[in-house]
Scaffold this active site. Structure first.
Site, short mmCIF file in Angstrom:
data_model
loop_
_atom_site.label_atom_id
_atom_site.label_comp_id
_atom_site.label_asym_id
_atom_site.label_seq_id
_atom_site.Cartn_x
_atom_site.Cartn_y
_atom_site.Cartn_z
N ALA A 1 0.84 -1.20 0.00
CA ALA A 1 0.00 0.00 0.00
C ALA A 1 0.87 1.25 0.00
O ALA A 1 2.04 1.20 0.37
CB ALA A 1 -0.90 0.00 1.23
N ASP A 2 0.30 2.35 -0.43
CA ASP A 2 0.96 3.63 -0.21
C ASP A 2 0.62 4.09 1.21
O ASP A 2 -0.21 3.49 1.89
CB ASP A 2 0.51 4.64 -1.26
CG ASP A 2 1.56 5.71 -1.54
OD1 ASP A 2 2.41 5.94 -0.65
OD2 ASP A 2 1.54 6.32 -2.61
#
Length: 736
Positions: free
Chosen positions: A284-285
């Site tokens: 994920a960011d």
């Protein structure tokens, strides 16, 4: 596989295959320990009791060392090997299974040795140079205990309002794909087995996918894009990175037509893992999983966690949603155990491939000293890269500068700067290490380090009246203007593509003096340079060039090396023209270039770009003959050779970027008016010529049709050669 005695730790046997070791370890892990491998925290600290407790419980799998969500815009003390290894020691010696922590940091265009921003690296059009720069960055970062970085960014960037265009390799899917793949090889090594070498990092292709299409150039905004545009443009550089063996992929902050990328099973699972066979880690960011709540597709963090992991996001970056909810989601059957195990397998496999179980401490495994200073060897690569980033876009004969001129004025906010020339996302670079323009000019002219006046005046331009007076006393003025890196990078979008306030006024005053004026533009994005091009006798776009900024500038402007950079993005005429790029497809009412002035799309301006993609000047002139082909037809699955003669008609060497473009006039879907296909770098001696040849297989004409599947059509294909997108000559081949 039967349960294993964890005290024996058979997974530590390096003689066993990686997948066998993964299964041995997975068999003895509790659900909580599995979830821990998918939990990434920021800045693990062995002196923090809470962090120690989490490590001892096996509750964390990786740690990102960064100052915050937008670390590229902030300074921190730098990553320290001692702090990294103290946290690692707790995980290895005090947790039940002794699984090492994977340490990550943003190493975007250098670590201690800072290279040009990626957009500047792209101006080189040089795969080998990009690979060497990434290898230097990987070695230096690994010496500080870092083994994972979130680069390269291969988002296609055609909207210069978006600040993250600085992190990209530009607008072309072929250029971004080739340079992204080269960056991956530099970080990870040319073969899959090289990842275990002590001086290598796991790379991460980001941000999957379409992030460069953020509405209005506003960071984090929504994306409206069809399957045709996704497959024929934006997915292609990611596919190139996957084919190069990139170890990880990061999901984008954006949605794609209403589905956030952190909850997009079709693109993450069906395309990335299914069609392409990617078996690495999807991360994920920053806070990306929890932000599914803000994006309106999850009611709370628990629902967000379930959506993200079932959609294909393996590692939750710092949001804590997996750590808080994933165990109970598995226990109640909302998330299948098989889904959790598949993600954990990928994380464990990455750690084993990196050799972390055998060599967890950089102090005993790295060939580099901790927090190594830039060396002569790394500076040499930085100098080569910085020179290649210089793109001369106008020259009325004032360049190259004459070292024997009576006097020069070097002015502008960058003359004594170091820090500002490093560019965005330089977490561990130091401004004191930068060779400033003034220092380099003094050295080139043989002037004492602190001298000013006589042959060289240095003035930062704060007082425009004083600068104008000094310009009257000098033969040539070199004005260094442009953006501070705080104006580019993440969360730094703009609505005005002109120079920062006040700079154009100073340039007008300098031009009014009537002496030769050279303008050097430092920038993280394409700017509206219309007024600059009118005022100046010569203009060079340099991006943010990194550690060797001053030396590169002096050597290019004085002609010690020939300028070779070319624009990896289109420069629009104004912000009102955005987006302007080579992605433009034919319309029902095309505008011939010759008719743009009277039949353009705008009433108040021309339609075409200010500076086309691929444009750049050298200190001589080069002519192109019409291209020829080895055969008028090419069988499907065969190839054809395209040849073009280029001639240097001047008296200096010519580093020329010979470009090959494609136009598919009749296809199942509309194709770009012209699409970059390939390029060759050649150096022509004064008066010399060379026939440049491209061997083109018909698979290069592949595109995604209406149903999204790849196809190559029989029929005419137009191949074009020339120096840039605005000056191309066609030849036709028929695929039979």
């Amino acid at each position: 596989m039967p349960a294993t005695d964890p005290t024996a730790r058979p997974w530590l046997d390096a003689a066993l295959p990686v997948d066998t070791r993964v299964e041995l370890l997975l068999a003895v892990m509790t659900t909580a320990e599995k979830v821990g491998q998918l939990h990434q925290v920021a800045n693990l600290d062995a002196d923090d009791p809470d962090d120690v407790a989490t490590l001892v419980a096996g509750g964390v799998g990786s740690s990102l060392y960064a100052s915050g969500a937008t670390a590229g815009n902030e300074r921190d003390p730098g990553v320290r090997r001692e702090a990294v290894e103290a946290a690692q020691r707790v995980a290895l010696e005090r947790s039940r299974l002794g699984i090492p922590v994977l340490v990550a940091r943003d190493v975007v265009h250098g670590h201690r040795t800072v290279f040009p921003i990626p957009l500047g690296l792209a101006a080189s059009f040089d795969d080998g140079l990009v690979e060497r720069a990434a290898a230097v960055a990987a070695g230096e970062a690994a010496a500080d205990g870092v083994r994972w970085t979130f680069a390269p960014m291969v988002d296609l960037s055609e909207d210069p309002r978006w600040g993250r265009v600085a992190e990209s390799f530009g607008e072309s899917p072929v250029l971004s794909g080739r340079l992204g793949a080269a960056f991956v090889r530099g970080l990870q090594g040319p073969s899959a087995d090289d990842l275990a070498d002590a001086g290598r990092l796991a790379g991460c292709a980001k941000h999957f996918v379409g992030y460069g299409l953020a509405a209005g150039g506003r960071d984090y905004d929504t994306v409206s894009v069809g399957e045709n545009t996704l497959r024929n443009l934006h997915l292609r550089p990611f596919r190139a990175a996957v084919d190069a063996g990139v170890a990880t992929v990061m999901a984008g902050f954006n949605d794609v037509d209403g589905t956030p990328m952190h909850a997009h099973p079709r693109l993450l699972r069906d395309v990335l893992r299914g069609e392409w066979g990617f078996d690495g880690v999807v991360v994920a960011d920053w806070l990306g999983v929890a932000q599914l709540v803000d994006q309106g597709v999850a009611a709370d963090a628990r629902e967000a966690a379930a959506l993200a992991i079932t959609s294909g996001v393996d590692v939750d970056m710092v949001s804590g949603a997996y750590a808080a909810h994933l165990e109970s989601l598995v226990d109640d059957g909302t998330v299948a155990t098989e889904v959790l195990d598949a993600s954990v397998r990928r994380v464990l496999r990455l750690k084993l491939r990196l050799g972390l179980f055998e060599r967890p401490y950089a102090a005993t495994s790295s060939p580099y000293p901790a927090t190594s200073e830039p060396t002569d060897a790394t500076r040499a690569v930085a100098l080569e890269a910085a020179r290649a980033a210089h793109v001369v876009v106008k020259n009325d004969g004032v360049l190259p500068l004459r070292a024997d001129a009576t006097s020069y004025l070097l002015t502008g906010p960058f003359v004594e700067e170091g820090e500002a020339l490093l560019g965005t996302w330089t977490l561990d670079g130091r401004g004191d290490d930068v060779v400033t323009p003034s220092a380099a000019f003094r050295h080139r002219l043989g002037i004492a380090d602190d001298a000013t006046g006589e042959r060289l005046w240095v003035d930062d331009g704060r007082f425009a009246d004083r600068v104008q007076q000094r310009a009257r006393r000098c033969d040539v003025t070199v004005a260094l203007v442009g953006e501070h890196p705080w104006r580019s990078g993440e969360a730094n979008s703009v609505t005005d593509l002109g120079l920062p306030p006040g700079q154009l006024d100073v340039l007008r005053a300098l031009a009014a003096v009537g002496r030769p004026l050279v303008v050097v533009v430092y920038t993280g994005r394409p700017l509206d340079l219309g007024a600059v091009l009118e005022l100046a006798d010569a203009v060079t776009v340099v991006w943010h060039p990194g550690l060797e900024a001053g030396n590169a500038l002096a050597s290019v402007l004085f002609g010690d090396v020939e300028p070779s950079g070319r624009l990896p993005v289109t420069f629009p005429r104004s912000v009102g023209h955005v987006p302007t790029s080579t992605h433009q497809r034919p319309t029902g009412r095309p505008i011939p270039a010759a008719h743009d002035r009277r039949e353009g799309r705008y009433l108040d301006d021309l339609t075409g770009p200010r500076l086309p993609f691929g444009f750049g000047l050298s200190y001589t002139s080069v002519t192109y003959a019409a291209p020829t082909v080895s055969a008028a037809t090419a069988p499907l699955g065969g190839s054809v050779s395209v040849r073009v003669e280029v001639r240097n008609t001047g008296d200096r060497p010519a580093p020329e970027l010979v470009q090959l473009w494609l136009r598919d006039p009749v296809a199942q879907v509309t194709r770009p008016v012209a699409e970059l296909l390939d390029w060759r770098r050649v150096t022509l001696p004064p008066g010399g010529s060379r026939v440049v040849e491209f061997d083109v297989g018909t698979d290069a004409f592949t595109y995604a049709g209406r149903d999204g599947t790849a196809r190559v059509d029989r029929g005419e294909v137009v191949l074009l050669t020339g120096p840039h997108a605005g000056d191309l000559t066609p030849v036709t081949v028929t695929v039979v």
